[in-house]
Design a protein around this motif. Structure first.
Motif, PDB file in Angstrom:
ATOM      1  N   ASP A   1      -3.851   9.402   2.968  1.00  0.00           N
ATOM      2  CA  ASP A   1      -4.593   8.636   1.965  1.00  0.00           C
ATOM      3  C   ASP A   1      -3.789   7.399   1.578  1.00  0.00           C
ATOM      4  O   ASP A   1      -2.567   7.471   1.390  1.00  0.00           O
ATOM      5  CB  ASP A   1      -4.855   9.490   0.719  1.00  0.00           C
ATOM      6  CG  ASP A   1      -5.721  10.705   1.031  1.00  0.00           C
ATOM      7  OD1 ASP A   1      -6.328  10.741   2.117  1.00  0.00           O
ATOM      8  OD2 ASP A   1      -5.782  11.623   0.169  1.00  0.00           O
ATOM      9  N   ILE A   2      -4.503   6.282   1.442  1.00  0.00           N
ATOM     10  CA  ILE A   2      -3.833   5.007   1.149  1.00  0.00           C
ATOM     11  C   ILE A   2      -4.357   4.461  -0.164  1.00  0.00           C
ATOM     12  O   ILE A   2      -5.567   4.325  -0.362  1.00  0.00           O
ATOM     13  CB  ILE A   2      -4.064   3.992   2.276  1.00  0.00           C
ATOM     14  CG1 ILE A   2      -3.417   4.503   3.578  1.00  0.00           C
ATOM     15  CG2 ILE A   2      -3.509   2.619   1.893  1.00  0.00           C
ATOM     16  CD1 ILE A   2      -3.660   3.614   4.771  1.00  0.00           C
ATOM     17  N   THR A   3      -3.421   4.146  -1.056  1.00  0.00           N
ATOM     18  CA  THR A   3      -3.757   3.529  -2.326  1.00  0.00           C
ATOM     19  C   THR A   3      -3.272   2.082  -2.306  1.00  0.00           C
ATOM     20  O   THR A   3      -2.066   1.823  -2.156  1.00  0.00           O
ATOM     21  CB  THR A   3      -3.091   4.276  -3.496  1.00  0.00           C
ATOM     22  OG1 THR A   3      -3.492   5.645  -3.464  1.00  0.00           O
ATOM     23  CG2 THR A   3      -3.485   3.652  -4.827  1.00  0.00           C
TER      24      THR A   3
ATOM     25  N   LYS B   1      -9.386   6.792   2.524  1.00  0.00           N
ATOM     26  CA  LYS B   1      -9.066   8.096   3.096  1.00  0.00           C
ATOM     27  C   LYS B   1      -9.804   8.262   4.416  1.00  0.00           C
ATOM     28  O   LYS B   1     -10.847   7.647   4.643  1.00  0.00           O
ATOM     29  CB  LYS B   1      -9.482   9.229   2.141  1.00  0.00           C
ATOM     30  CG  LYS B   1      -8.805   9.167   0.777  1.00  0.00           C
ATOM     31  CD  LYS B   1      -9.237  10.329  -0.103  1.00  0.00           C
ATOM     32  CE  LYS B   1      -8.522  10.285  -1.453  1.00  0.00           C
ATOM     33  NZ  LYS B   1      -8.894  11.433  -2.311  1.00  0.00           N
TER      34      LYS B   1
ATOM     35  N   ASP C   1       0.086   8.381   1.623  1.00  0.00           N
ATOM     36  CA  ASP C   1       0.427   9.801   1.437  1.00  0.00           C
ATOM     37  C   ASP C   1       0.823  10.362   2.800  1.00  0.00           C
ATOM     38  O   ASP C   1       0.018  10.402   3.739  1.00  0.00           O
ATOM     39  CB  ASP C   1      -0.777  10.556   0.871  1.00  0.00           C
ATOM     40  CG  ASP C   1      -0.414  11.971   0.460  1.00  0.00           C
ATOM     41  OD1 ASP C   1       0.218  12.691   1.256  1.00  0.00           O
ATOM     42  OD2 ASP C   1      -0.791  12.373  -0.654  1.00  0.00           O
TER      43      ASP C   1
ATOM     44  N   HIS D   1     -12.010   4.372  -8.468  1.00  0.00           N
ATOM     45  CA  HIS D   1     -11.508   5.102  -9.636  1.00  0.00           C
ATOM     46  C   HIS D   1     -11.496   4.187 -10.847  1.00  0.00           C
ATOM     47  O   HIS D   1     -11.382   2.967 -10.734  1.00  0.00           O
ATOM     48  CB  HIS D   1     -10.087   5.615  -9.377  1.00  0.00           C
ATOM     49  CG  HIS D   1     -10.010   6.609  -8.263  1.00  0.00           C
ATOM     50  ND1 HIS D   1      -9.992   7.968  -8.471  1.00  0.00           N
ATOM     51  CD2 HIS D   1      -9.946   6.430  -6.905  1.00  0.00           C
ATOM     52  CE1 HIS D   1      -9.911   8.590  -7.305  1.00  0.00           C
ATOM     53  NE2 HIS D   1      -9.886   7.664  -6.335  1.00  0.00           N
TER      54      HIS D   1
ATOM     55  N   SER E   1      -3.421  -1.810  -7.234  1.00  0.00           N
ATOM     56  CA  SER E   1      -4.600  -1.877  -8.094  1.00  0.00           C
ATOM     57  C   SER E   1      -4.692  -3.174  -8.890  1.00  0.00           C
ATOM     58  O   SER E   1      -5.767  -3.519  -9.382  1.00  0.00           O
ATOM     59  CB  SER E   1      -4.592  -0.678  -9.060  1.00  0.00           C
ATOM     60  OG  SER E   1      -3.404  -0.704  -9.832  1.00  0.00           O
TER      61      SER E   1
ATOM     62  N   ALA F   1       0.853  -1.194   0.000  1.00  0.00           N
ATOM     63  CA  ALA F   1       0.000   0.000   0.000  1.00  0.00           C
ATOM     64  C   ALA F   1       0.885   1.239   0.000  1.00  0.00           C
ATOM     65  O   ALA F   1       1.988   1.240   0.555  1.00  0.00           O
ATOM     66  CB  ALA F   1      -0.907   0.005   1.219  1.00  0.00           C
ATOM     67  N   GLN F   2       0.400   2.270  -0.649  1.00  0.00           N
ATOM     68  CA  GLN F   2       1.096   3.556  -0.681  1.00  0.00           C
ATOM     69  C   GLN F   2       0.383   4.529   0.267  1.00  0.00           C
ATOM     70  O   GLN F   2      -0.827   4.729   0.158  1.00  0.00           O
ATOM     71  CB  GLN F   2       1.104   4.132  -2.100  1.00  0.00           C
ATOM     72  CG  GLN F   2       1.828   3.255  -3.115  1.00  0.00           C
ATOM     73  CD  GLN F   2       1.734   3.825  -4.524  1.00  0.00           C
ATOM     74  OE1 GLN F   2       1.151   4.884  -4.729  1.00  0.00           O
ATOM     75  NE2 GLN F   2       2.311   3.107  -5.485  1.00  0.00           N
TER      76      GLN F   2
ATOM     77  N   ARG G   1      -8.408   1.698  -9.451  1.00  0.00           N
ATOM     78  CA  ARG G   1      -7.920   1.473  -8.098  1.00  0.00           C
ATOM     79  C   ARG G   1      -8.976   1.852  -7.070  1.00  0.00           C
ATOM     80  O   ARG G   1     -10.003   2.459  -7.395  1.00  0.00           O
ATOM     81  CB  ARG G   1      -6.662   2.304  -7.842  1.00  0.00           C
ATOM     82  CG  ARG G   1      -6.935   3.806  -7.793  1.00  0.00           C
ATOM     83  CD  ARG G   1      -5.657   4.612  -7.861  1.00  0.00           C
ATOM     84  NE  ARG G   1      -5.898   6.055  -7.697  1.00  0.00           N
ATOM     85  CZ  ARG G   1      -6.313   6.845  -8.678  1.00  0.00           C
ATOM     86  NH1 ARG G   1      -6.562   6.354  -9.881  1.00  0.00           N
ATOM     87  NH2 ARG G   1      -6.485   8.135  -8.445  1.00  0.00           N
TER      88      ARG G   1
ATOM     89  N   GLU H   1     -12.841   5.434  -1.963  1.00  0.00           N
ATOM     90  CA  GLU H   1     -12.994   6.042  -3.274  1.00  0.00           C
ATOM     91  C   GLU H   1     -12.686   5.022  -4.363  1.00  0.00           C
ATOM     92  O   GLU H   1     -11.632   4.372  -4.349  1.00  0.00           O
ATOM     93  CB  GLU H   1     -12.047   7.241  -3.444  1.00  0.00           C
ATOM     94  CG  GLU H   1     -12.552   8.504  -2.777  1.00  0.00           C
ATOM     95  CD  GLU H   1     -11.712   9.716  -3.135  1.00  0.00           C
ATOM     96  OE1 GLU H   1     -12.076  10.830  -2.685  1.00  0.00           O
ATOM     97  OE2 GLU H   1     -10.703   9.577  -3.862  1.00  0.00           O
TER      98      GLU H   1
ATOM     99  N   GLU I   1      -8.996   3.753  -3.140  1.00  0.00           N
ATOM    100  CA  GLU I   1      -8.226   4.495  -2.141  1.00  0.00           C
ATOM    101  C   GLU I   1      -9.017   4.570  -0.846  1.00  0.00           C
ATOM    102  O   GLU I   1     -10.254   4.723  -0.863  1.00  0.00           O
ATOM    103  CB  GLU I   1      -7.901   5.911  -2.639  1.00  0.00           C
ATOM    104  CG  GLU I   1      -6.958   5.940  -3.834  1.00  0.00           C
ATOM    105  CD  GLU I   1      -6.606   7.353  -4.265  1.00  0.00           C
ATOM    106  OE1 GLU I   1      -7.165   8.307  -3.650  1.00  0.00           O
ATOM    107  OE2 GLU I   1      -5.812   7.520  -5.204  1.00  0.00           O
TER     108      GLU I   1
END
Length: 333
Positions: free
Chosen positions: A187-189, A311, A182, A239, A192, A179-180, A307, A237, A309
């Motif tokens: 925020d975590i992405t 938040k 911020d 996308h 994907s 996970a990425q 993806r 979220e 996310e």
């Protein structure tokens, strides 16, 4: 001679001549007396005339002197009359000037009264403004106190966010979850590749396994007592990539976010408390293709764009944004 004449008369006429002589003598005596009287009177008159003449001359001299004095006085009087006329003219001019000054004074008085009225009005306005100012100062003081309180709250919440971000980064790294995070927003992405196929909102098995690992770790951080009072919302979220129309992608992204939310709420690993809290603060949101991911060459990474996310938003987030804006404006000034 008279005696001789008398004697002759006496010799020629006898007694008769004697009488005549006596009469003549008497007449001569009377004439003599008269002459003496006349001489005396003439002398006396001459003396009196001399005295009177002298007196008249003295009176004339006095009259001349007085006339000279009178003429001198008349000259002085003429000068004084001229001075008086000049003084009268000056007085008349002074009276005219005074009347003009009085008119000017009246005008100035009227103006002054108007200015005084304006001053009283200005004083009343000033008093009103002072009252307003005092009220504004009180409001400003109250707003300052509120601002100080909000600033402290902001600082506290900024500290909370920093702590959450730091802790999330640490526990995700320890759990070896791809996970990425911020570092500014938290925020975590998630990776994907494991979530969705193209044009699909169904979570792949690899995605479910990732969620099974990620969700408990994520919620254990956010929903702990230290942070729970600050967490206002958790947002999932969805996308999409740029293929397809905006509305189609909007629906697809919304369905992807909803699928992840449904899966999270149905996880058996959640405690009853976590599930109740999550139901209260969890939001699913579709972003369509509004936030695409690009590679270093500027080309869209379509797989990365598809993806999900995670938040989180702190309570009073709007206030925090406004405070940040105010603080940024203050720093700019």
């Amino acid at each position: 001679m008279a005696s001789q004449h008398v004697h002759n008369r006496r010799a020629g006429h006898g007694n008769g001549g004697f009488s005549w002589i006596s009469y003549s003598d008497i007449m001569a005596a009377l004439v003599l007396v008269f002459v003496l009287f006349l001489v005396y009177n003439l002398y006396h008159y001459n003396q009196l005339l001399t005295i009177k003449t002298r007196e008249i001359e003295q009176q004339q001299a006095l009259v001349l002197s007085q006339q000279s004095q009178l003429e001198e006085q008349a000259g002085i009087l003429i000068i004084q009359q001229a001075n008086l006329d000049a003084a009268s003219a000056a007085l008349t001019q002074a009276q005219l000037d005074l009347a003009e000054r009085e008119n000017e004074l009246k005008q100035q008085t009227i103006i002054l009264i108007g200015k005084m009225d304006e001053l009283e009005s200005a004083k009343a306005t000033l008093a009103s403004k002072e009252t307003e100012l005092n009220s504004l100062q009180l409001q400003l003081s109250a707003q300052k106190e509120l601002f100080d309180a909000q600033t402290r709250r902001l600082e506290e919440m900024v500290g909370v966010r920093s702590s959450i971000v730091k802790e999330l980064s640490a526990v995700l790294a320890q759990s070896h979850i791809a996970a990425q995070v911020d570092q500014n927003t938290g925020d975590i992405t998630l990776d994907s590749k494991v979530f969705f196929q193209t044009n699909s909102s169904e979570i792949r098995e690899d995605g479910k396994q990732l969620l099974d690992q990620f969700i408990p770790v994520y919620l254990n951080v956010l929903l702990q007592d230290e942070y729970m009072d600050y967490i206002g919302e958790i947002i999932i979220e969805g996308h999409t990539d740029s293929s397809g129309t905006y509305l189609k992608n909007l629906k697809l992204s919304q369905n992807r976010a909803l699928s992840v939310a449904e899966y999270c709420l149905s996880m058996s690993s959640l405690s009853s408390k976590q599930r109740q809290l999550l139901q209260r603060i969890l939001t699913a949101k579709g972003r369509s293709s509004n936030d695409l991911v690009y590679d270093p060459d500027g080309n869209e990474n379509m797989e990365a764009s598809r993806r999900v996310e995670f938040k989180f938003a702190l309570k009073d987030a709007e206030m925090i944004n406004e405070m940040n804006l105010i603080l940024n404006m203050t720093d700019t000034e």
